[in-house]
Design a protein around this motif. Structure first.
Motif, PDB file in Angstrom:
ATOM      1  N   SER A 134      14.626 -17.780 -12.423  1.00 51.55           N
ATOM      2  CA  SER A 134      13.219 -17.387 -12.469  1.00 51.55           C
ATOM      3  C   SER A 134      13.114 -15.909 -12.106  1.00 51.55           C
ATOM      4  O   SER A 134      14.129 -15.228 -11.886  1.00 51.55           O
ATOM      5  N   LEU A 135      11.895 -15.405 -12.004  1.00 50.65           N
ATOM      6  CA  LEU A 135      11.690 -14.021 -11.574  1.00 50.65           C
ATOM      7  C   LEU A 135      11.706 -13.871 -10.063  1.00 50.65           C
ATOM      8  O   LEU A 135      11.629 -12.757  -9.555  1.00 50.65           O
ATOM      9  N   VAL A 136      11.801 -14.994  -9.343  1.00 48.73           N
ATOM     10  CA  VAL A 136      11.908 -14.946  -7.885  1.00 48.73           C
ATOM     11  C   VAL A 136      13.385 -14.844  -7.513  1.00 48.73           C
ATOM     12  O   VAL A 136      14.184 -15.692  -7.904  1.00 48.73           O
ATOM     13  N   ASP A 157      -4.527  -7.665 -17.237  1.00 47.53           N
ATOM     14  CA  ASP A 157      -4.409  -8.393 -15.968  1.00 47.53           C
ATOM     15  C   ASP A 157      -3.009  -8.953 -15.745  1.00 47.53           C
ATOM     16  O   ASP A 157      -2.539  -9.015 -14.604  1.00 47.53           O
ATOM     17  N   GLU A 158      -2.322  -9.353 -16.811  1.00 43.91           N
ATOM     18  CA  GLU A 158      -0.972  -9.889 -16.633  1.00 43.91           C
ATOM     19  C   GLU A 158      -0.004  -8.777 -16.244  1.00 43.91           C
ATOM     20  O   GLU A 158       0.818  -8.951 -15.336  1.00 43.91           O
ATOM     21  N   GLU A 159      -0.084  -7.646 -16.916  1.00 46.87           N
ATOM     22  CA  GLU A 159       0.768  -6.525 -16.541  1.00 46.87           C
ATOM     23  C   GLU A 159       0.462  -6.081 -15.114  1.00 46.87           C
ATOM     24  O   GLU A 159       1.372  -5.775 -14.335  1.00 46.87           O
ATOM     25  N   ALA A 160      -0.825  -6.053 -14.762  1.00 44.33           N
ATOM     26  CA  ALA A 160      -1.215  -5.660 -13.417  1.00 44.33           C
ATOM     27  C   ALA A 160      -0.565  -6.571 -12.379  1.00 44.33           C
ATOM     28  O   ALA A 160      -0.067  -6.104 -11.344  1.00 44.33           O
ATOM     29  N   ARG A 173       7.394  -7.545  -9.977  1.00 44.92           N
ATOM     30  CA  ARG A 173       8.189  -8.210 -11.018  1.00 44.92           C
ATOM     31  C   ARG A 173       8.551  -7.226 -12.133  1.00 44.92           C
ATOM     32  O   ARG A 173       9.459  -7.465 -12.913  1.00 44.92           O
ATOM     33  N   ARG A 174       7.819  -6.121 -12.216  1.00 50.64           N
ATOM     34  CA  ARG A 174       8.136  -5.024 -13.116  1.00 50.64           C
ATOM     35  C   ARG A 174       8.028  -3.724 -12.336  1.00 50.64           C
ATOM     36  O   ARG A 174       7.230  -3.630 -11.388  1.00 50.64           O
TER      37      ARG A 174
END
Length: 223
Positions: free
Chosen positions: A38-40, A195-198, A205-206
């Motif tokens: 995952s991203l975690v 909102d997703e990029e934010a 995560r980015r």
């Protein structure tokens, strides 16, 4: 930090919608792919699913934990109470390994998905009966709307953690994540970030995009 509040009925609706979307996203993966990263850091997708299930079980109990105390935290300051503790990344290792062991107790990932679905069903019943009243959660008194808004954030962020193949959290929940990080950072995120990029940038995560260096002191945040 800016104050952030949600009324009870709005928070219930947002949470029900995002819960449905998280369950759909988790169920879209094969058992094999649930074991992927995952991203975690340190968690598989399955670990994320089990983490969310465990959290929702706790949430269901708090739906009945009504108190007459005046709220001392809102939908943003709840998160900041954890951000004050900074023992470095190594401090997270025991919790990461505990979740791995918990997820590994399932004979197959499908068992974790069934357990998640069962808990979500109980959660829907609890939300339908939850009054608009202050609750006590982790020694913090919060309005029910603010408490439930923190769970909207939790489920939206962890759906993002399942990766791009998990689809998108609801538009409403992503809006809650954005308002939460802006309240915590006491800064408006660039209008050209959706909102997703934010959410992905604000939570690390980015990386920060070019031209956003003025936010380097405020981001990323840890929720």
């Amino acid at each position: 930090m800016r104050p952030l509040h949600y009324d009870h009925s709005t928070a219930v609706e947002l949470l029900l919608e995002q819960t449905t979307e998280f369950v759909r996203a988790a169920g879209s993966f094969s058992e094999y792919d649930l074991l992927g990263a995952s991203l975690v850091h340190g968690w598989s997708r399955l670990d994320v699913v089990v983490h969310v299930r465990a959290g929702l079980e706790e949430m269901v109990g708090v739906c009945a934990a009504l108190v007459d105390d005046a709220p001392d935290h809102d939908a943003a300051s709840y998160w900041s109470s954890f951000a004050d503790v900074d023992d470095g990344p190594d401090a997270a290792v025991p919790a990461i390994l505990w979740m791995r062991r918990t997820a590994a107790a399932y004979q197959r990932p499908s068992g974790a998905l069934r357990h998640l679905t069962d808990v979500v069903g109980t959660g829907r019943l609890a939300l339908a009966r939850m009054p608009d009243h202050a609750v006590l959660f982790q020694a913090k008194a919060m309005t029910s709307g603010d408490f439930l808004a923190t769970w909207v954030v939790e489920l939206a962020v962890h759906q993002l953690d399942l990766g791009a193949d998990a689809g998108h959290p609801t538009a409403g929940s992503l809006g809650v994540v954005r308002r939460t990080v802006e309240a915590l950072a006491d800064a408006d995120l660039p209008a050209d970030w959706d909102d997703e990029e934010a959410a992905l940038v604000a939570l690390g995560r980015r990386p920060l995009p070019e031209g956003a260096g003025h936010l380097a002191g405020a981001l990323p945040l840890s929720l």
